[in-house]
Scaffold this motif. Structure first.
Motif, PDB file in Angstrom:
ATOM      1  N   PRO A 213       0.835  -1.201   0.000  1.00  0.00           N
ATOM      2  CA  PRO A 213       0.000   0.000   0.000  1.00  0.00           C
ATOM      3  C   PRO A 213       0.871   1.252   0.000  1.00  0.00           C
ATOM      4  O   PRO A 213       1.987   1.235   0.528  1.00  0.00           O
ATOM      5  CB  PRO A 213      -0.801  -0.112   1.297  1.00  0.00           C
ATOM      6  N   LEU A 214       0.365   2.321  -0.597  1.00  0.00           N
ATOM      7  CA  LEU A 214       1.074   3.598  -0.612  1.00  0.00           C
ATOM      8  C   LEU A 214       0.394   4.576   0.331  1.00  0.00           C
ATOM      9  O   LEU A 214      -0.834   4.623   0.414  1.00  0.00           O
ATOM     10  CB  LEU A 214       1.104   4.179  -2.022  1.00  0.00           C
ATOM     11  N   ASN A 215       1.209   5.367   1.015  1.00  0.00           N
ATOM     12  CA  ASN A 215       0.719   6.374   1.948  1.00  0.00           C
ATOM     13  C   ASN A 215       1.301   7.731   1.594  1.00  0.00           C
ATOM     14  O   ASN A 215       2.355   7.820   0.952  1.00  0.00           O
ATOM     15  CB  ASN A 215       1.135   6.008   3.381  1.00  0.00           C
ATOM     16  N   GLU A 216       0.628   8.778   2.023  1.00  0.00           N
ATOM     17  CA  GLU A 216       1.109  10.147   1.851  1.00  0.00           C
ATOM     18  C   GLU A 216       2.535  10.242   2.386  1.00  0.00           C
ATOM     19  O   GLU A 216       2.822   9.787   3.488  1.00  0.00           O
ATOM     20  CB  GLU A 216       0.193  11.101   2.617  1.00  0.00           C
ATOM     21  N   GLY A 217       3.445  10.795   1.579  1.00  0.00           N
ATOM     22  CA  GLY A 217       4.823  10.983   2.012  1.00  0.00           C
ATOM     23  C   GLY A 217       5.757   9.832   1.710  1.00  0.00           C
ATOM     24  O   GLY A 217       6.966   9.940   1.926  1.00  0.00           O
ATOM     25  N   ASP A 218       5.228   8.699   1.217  1.00  0.00           N
ATOM     26  CA  ASP A 218       6.104   7.590   0.849  1.00  0.00           C
ATOM     27  C   ASP A 218       7.079   8.049  -0.236  1.00  0.00           C
ATOM     28  O   ASP A 218       6.787   8.967  -1.005  1.00  0.00           O
ATOM     29  CB  ASP A 218       5.297   6.396   0.326  1.00  0.00           C
ATOM     30  N   GLU A 219       8.222   7.369  -0.287  1.00  0.00           N
ATOM     31  CA  GLU A 219       9.259   7.702  -1.264  1.00  0.00           C
ATOM     32  C   GLU A 219       9.545   6.486  -2.141  1.00  0.00           C
ATOM     33  O   GLU A 219       9.817   5.400  -1.636  1.00  0.00           O
ATOM     34  CB  GLU A 219      10.532   8.142  -0.543  1.00  0.00           C
ATOM     35  N   ILE A 220       9.476   6.688  -3.454  1.00  0.00           N
ATOM     36  CA  ILE A 220       9.762   5.642  -4.428  1.00  0.00           C
ATOM     37  C   ILE A 220      11.057   6.021  -5.128  1.00  0.00           C
ATOM     38  O   ILE A 220      11.237   7.174  -5.530  1.00  0.00           O
ATOM     39  CB  ILE A 220       8.632   5.525  -5.474  1.00  0.00           C
TER      40      ILE A 220
ATOM     41  N   LYS B 146       8.327  11.442  -4.586  1.00  0.00           N
ATOM     42  CA  LYS B 146       7.557  11.483  -3.339  1.00  0.00           C
ATOM     43  C   LYS B 146       6.077  11.306  -3.685  1.00  0.00           C
ATOM     44  O   LYS B 146       5.583  11.871  -4.652  1.00  0.00           O
ATOM     45  CB  LYS B 146       7.782  12.815  -2.641  1.00  0.00           C
ATOM     46  N   VAL B 147       5.373  10.512  -2.874  1.00  0.00           N
ATOM     47  CA  VAL B 147       3.963  10.194  -3.110  1.00  0.00           C
ATOM     48  C   VAL B 147       3.064  11.160  -2.336  1.00  0.00           C
ATOM     49  O   VAL B 147       3.300  11.439  -1.160  1.00  0.00           O
ATOM     50  CB  VAL B 147       3.644   8.749  -2.645  1.00  0.00           C
ATOM     51  N   SER B 148       2.044  11.661  -3.014  1.00  0.00           N
ATOM     52  CA  SER B 148       0.976  12.418  -2.349  1.00  0.00           C
ATOM     53  C   SER B 148      -0.331  12.099  -3.080  1.00  0.00           C
ATOM     54  O   SER B 148      -0.345  11.372  -4.068  1.00  0.00           O
ATOM     55  CB  SER B 148       1.266  13.919  -2.351  1.00  0.00           C
ATOM     56  N   PHE B 149      -1.416  12.626  -2.556  1.00  0.00           N
ATOM     57  CA  PHE B 149      -2.739  12.361  -3.133  1.00  0.00           C
ATOM     58  C   PHE B 149      -3.505  13.674  -3.237  1.00  0.00           C
ATOM     59  O   PHE B 149      -3.313  14.574  -2.437  1.00  0.00           O
ATOM     60  CB  PHE B 149      -3.519  11.358  -2.275  1.00  0.00           C
ATOM     61  N   GLU B 150      -4.383  13.757  -4.237  1.00  0.00           N
ATOM     62  CA  GLU B 150      -5.243  14.936  -4.374  1.00  0.00           C
ATOM     63  C   GLU B 150      -6.647  14.524  -4.710  1.00  0.00           C
ATOM     64  O   GLU B 150      -6.907  13.437  -5.141  1.00  0.00           O
ATOM     65  CB  GLU B 150      -4.701  15.874  -5.442  1.00  0.00           C
TER      66      GLU B 150
END
Length: 122
Positions: free
Chosen positions: A101-108, A118-122
């Protein structure tokens, strides 16, 4: 202009993405931000070198044509590795061995710290 939720009938105010009562239609878009720019999607995606040019510029050369998959799971997102790639995919510094699962702030990243996003969502 307000609209009516097709699932529960609640009025949804203008500018609100999903129903405030039942959450229907509130699925988030995933956003990957890298040194060269931003990529976002609202659908499952096979992420690879061509898309990485938007986020990672020259470092996109470390990615395969298909490096990893981004998938909608329930009301969130996951990342899944692709077998047989030359350069490993990392999630928060750890090798990506299975769908996660991916979460806000995860780093790929790929190949250690190359093509960092950096992962974020909108």
């Amino acid at each position: 202009m307000e609209r009516v939720c097709p699932k529960c009938g609640t009025m949804i105010p203008e500018g609100v993405r999903g129903c405030p009562a039942c959450g229907d239609g509130a699925l988030k878009r995933i956003v990957l931000t890298g040194a060269a720019g931003v990529f976002s999607s609202g659908i499952d995606i096979e992420f690879g070198q061509a898309l990485a040019r938007k986020t990672s510029g020259d470092e996109s050369r470390f990615l395969e044509c298909r490096q990893f998959d981004l998938k909608r799971v329930g009301d969130g997102w996951s990342i899944a590795p692709v077998a047989g790639v030359r350069n490993e995919t990392f999630l928060n510094g750890a090798s990506l061995a299975a769908e996660s699962p991916l979460n806000e702030g995860d780093e790929i990243s790929v190949k250690g710290k190359a093509a960092f996003m950096k992962v974020s969502f909108e």
